[in-house]
Scaffold this motif. Sequence first.
Motif, PDB file in Angstrom:
ATOM      1  N   PRO A  74      17.181   0.695  -4.559  1.00 56.83           N
ATOM      2  CA  PRO A  74      17.155   1.258  -3.559  1.00 56.83           C
ATOM      3  C   PRO A  74      16.581   0.121  -3.057  1.00 56.83           C
ATOM      4  O   PRO A  74      14.936  -0.506  -2.763  1.00 56.83           O
ATOM      5  CB  PRO A  74      16.901   2.364  -3.533  1.00 56.83           C
ATOM      6  CG  PRO A  74      16.133   3.107  -4.879  1.00 56.83           C
ATOM      7  CD  PRO A  74      16.695   1.723  -5.376  1.00 56.83           C
ATOM      8  N   VAL A  75      16.800  -0.370  -0.947  1.00 55.24           N
ATOM      9  CA  VAL A  75      16.137  -1.305  -0.402  1.00 55.24           C
ATOM     10  C   VAL A  75      14.892  -0.066   0.547  1.00 55.24           C
ATOM     11  O   VAL A  75      14.915   0.631   1.517  1.00 55.24           O
ATOM     12  CB  VAL A  75      17.296  -1.804   0.244  1.00 55.24           C
ATOM     13  CG1 VAL A  75      15.790  -2.669   1.571  1.00 55.24           C
ATOM     14  CG2 VAL A  75      17.446  -2.821  -0.233  1.00 55.24           C
ATOM     15  N   GLU A  76      14.251   0.020   0.082  1.00 52.68           N
ATOM     16  CA  GLU A  76      12.392   0.180   0.610  1.00 52.68           C
ATOM     17  C   GLU A  76      11.813  -0.606   1.845  1.00 52.68           C
ATOM     18  O   GLU A  76      11.185  -0.890   1.489  1.00 52.68           O
ATOM     19  CB  GLU A  76      11.699   1.160  -0.633  1.00 52.68           C
ATOM     20  CG  GLU A  76      12.727   2.007  -1.102  1.00 52.68           C
ATOM     21  CD  GLU A  76      12.419   3.049  -1.074  1.00 52.68           C
ATOM     22  OE1 GLU A  76      12.775   2.998   0.695  1.00 52.68           O
ATOM     23  OE2 GLU A  76      13.658   3.882  -1.288  1.00 52.68           O
ATOM     24  N   MET A  77      11.922  -0.536   3.029  1.00 56.11           N
ATOM     25  CA  MET A  77      11.500  -1.274   3.629  1.00 56.11           C
ATOM     26  C   MET A  77      10.056  -1.460   3.960  1.00 56.11           C
ATOM     27  O   MET A  77       9.360  -2.641   3.829  1.00 56.11           O
ATOM     28  CB  MET A  77      12.272  -1.526   5.141  1.00 56.11           C
ATOM     29  CG  MET A  77      12.080  -2.589   6.161  1.00 56.11           C
ATOM     30  SD  MET A  77      12.547  -4.007   5.462  1.00 56.11           S
ATOM     31  CE  MET A  77      14.792  -3.640   5.799  1.00 56.11           C
ATOM     32  N   ILE A  78       9.546  -0.324   3.509  1.00 57.23           N
ATOM     33  CA  ILE A  78       7.989  -0.707   3.358  1.00 57.23           C
ATOM     34  C   ILE A  78       7.847  -0.880   2.567  1.00 57.23           C
ATOM     35  O   ILE A  78       6.051  -2.037   2.294  1.00 57.23           O
ATOM     36  CB  ILE A  78       7.216   0.683   3.743  1.00 57.23           C
ATOM     37  CG1 ILE A  78       8.060   2.212   4.898  1.00 57.23           C
ATOM     38  CG2 ILE A  78       5.802   1.187   3.379  1.00 57.23           C
ATOM     39  CD1 ILE A  78       7.621   1.146   6.053  1.00 57.23           C
ATOM     40  N   GLN A  79       7.738  -1.308   1.027  1.00 56.61           N
ATOM     41  CA  GLN A  79       7.880  -2.376   0.035  1.00 56.61           C
ATOM     42  C   GLN A  79       8.159  -3.716   0.306  1.00 56.61           C
ATOM     43  O   GLN A  79       7.431  -4.188  -0.191  1.00 56.61           O
ATOM     44  CB  GLN A  79       8.547  -1.189  -1.427  1.00 56.61           C
ATOM     45  CG  GLN A  79       7.791  -0.055  -1.482  1.00 56.61           C
ATOM     46  CD  GLN A  79       8.636   0.180  -2.680  1.00 56.61           C
ATOM     47  OE1 GLN A  79       9.964  -0.403  -3.473  1.00 56.61           O
ATOM     48  NE2 GLN A  79       8.750   1.986  -3.313  1.00 56.61           N
ATOM     49  N   LEU A  80       8.855  -3.610   1.063  1.00 55.20           N
ATOM     50  CA  LEU A  80       9.542  -5.054   0.842  1.00 55.20           C
ATOM     51  C   LEU A  80       8.205  -5.819   2.322  1.00 55.20           C
ATOM     52  O   LEU A  80       8.159  -6.965   1.808  1.00 55.20           O
ATOM     53  CB  LEU A  80      10.881  -5.040   1.231  1.00 55.20           C
ATOM     54  CG  LEU A  80      12.274  -4.944   0.867  1.00 55.20           C
ATOM     55  CD1 LEU A  80      13.132  -4.504   1.547  1.00 55.20           C
ATOM     56  CD2 LEU A  80      11.800  -5.134  -1.059  1.00 55.20           C
ATOM     57  N   LEU A  81       8.204  -4.847   2.679  1.00 59.88           N
ATOM     58  CA  LEU A  81       6.821  -6.065   4.095  1.00 59.88           C
ATOM     59  C   LEU A  81       5.948  -6.334   3.199  1.00 59.88           C
ATOM     60  O   LEU A  81       4.527  -6.689   3.375  1.00 59.88           O
ATOM     61  CB  LEU A  81       6.714  -5.149   4.658  1.00 59.88           C
ATOM     62  CG  LEU A  81       7.555  -4.660   6.157  1.00 59.88           C
ATOM     63  CD1 LEU A  81       7.741  -3.851   6.647  1.00 59.88           C
ATOM     64  CD2 LEU A  81       8.642  -5.582   6.713  1.00 59.88           C
ATOM     65  N   GLN A  82       5.405  -5.000   1.834  1.00 63.00           N
ATOM     66  CA  GLN A  82       4.377  -5.326   0.814  1.00 63.00           C
ATOM     67  C   GLN A  82       4.580  -6.829  -0.084  1.00 63.00           C
ATOM     68  O   GLN A  82       3.708  -6.462  -0.609  1.00 63.00           O
ATOM     69  CB  GLN A  82       3.650  -4.248   0.310  1.00 63.00           C
ATOM     70  CG  GLN A  82       3.139  -2.787   1.313  1.00 63.00           C
ATOM     71  CD  GLN A  82       3.139  -1.927   1.107  1.00 63.00           C
ATOM     72  OE1 GLN A  82       2.527  -1.841   0.170  1.00 63.00           O
ATOM     73  NE2 GLN A  82       3.588  -0.631   1.164  1.00 63.00           N
TER      74      GLN A  82
END
Length: 393
Positions: free
Chosen positions: A138-146
């Motif tokens: 799944p695309v987890e935006m908070i994780q991607l920003l890190q």
Amino acid sequence: MHLVLDPLMTVSDCEDPRERIRETGRGASIPSLTSGRPWVLGGSSEITRTALRNVSGAQYVGSGYTKAVYRVRLPGGAAVALKAVDFSGHDLGSCVREFGARRGCYRLLDLPQLYGYCYQDSEDIPDTLTTITELGAPVEMIQLLQTSWEDRFRICLSLGRLLHHLAHSPLGSVTLLDFRPRQFVLVDGELKVTDLDDARVEETPCTSSTDCVLEFPARNFTLPCSAQGWCEGMNEKRNLYNAYRFFFTYLLPHSAPPSLRPLLDSIVNATGELTWGVDETLAQLEKVLHLYRSGQYLQNATAAGRAEYQRLPGSTVPQEDYRCWPSYHHGSCLLSVFSVAEAVDICESHAQCQAFVVTNQTTWTGRQLVFFKTGWSHVVPDPNKTTYVRASG
């Protein structure tokens, strides 16, 4: 890669996984897909009937309004996703309550084929359908920003390539009406669309430009009405602005190499204003990739004033780590570099850095991964690494 199954293949002992799920509950593991019901599979592929007979360990992953997804493993160990209309889902339930026609409601919720599909004749609904797809995260935006900028750029680049494909598909320009991060998954670091229920091919008809208004929560755009009576580029522009507001604006510029920021800012601004189409957007994203992969993005720097570093081949420093952001490893400073010179510049920019270890691991762009260290008091042999230690101030 999209695998599909042979259209002439018939599997006589492939069970609808939903039957087992109804017996054991959604969260239960489904040991196999074997029973005496006929399935017909379509396409051409590496996935064989033997593989489908012997999938194992099926587990419920999640569901939306229409479908449920289950994770299974093929005999070779590869994980794939089985996607099927959710018989207890919102859409099927509300349709049946309104129209009382379970068979017709199922047909409205049919799934697109990706890796392959199985049709099964059941008593109440003939030709029930389950698809076999790549298993994505799944695309987890908070994780991607890190994550590292390089990985975030890969997502944006793969999205640009996807939008280019949709704009020039054999069916015509395809728009995704339900364009949200939850409609995508990440497969090996690349973004792929997982739900095409709300895709539309037809452009919007019009008699004037007042019929061609693209409405979004933050702003609207008015597009021209063509002489043929269609809103020009509406499908393409809808996809592009959604890519901007959900992905580009968050993932592209932040922590990017400084010399690439002007070009990345122009991509974000142009997609946010819809001054570019998909073709130009992809061309600029590919330009960023070329500059980054080739090392041309590196600003001309002089060696004057740099500290000297002694090269210790076949060695590593197992400890003396420090954290930096963004790092490929949460407990240390692990970054990708184009060259040793770039690694030296990074080490010089970190006050605590006194050494770095070049590994033989590379990222998707071919850049080497490097550990940055606070010192080198304990150097040990490692044939796959090279340590550089600061020799002077």
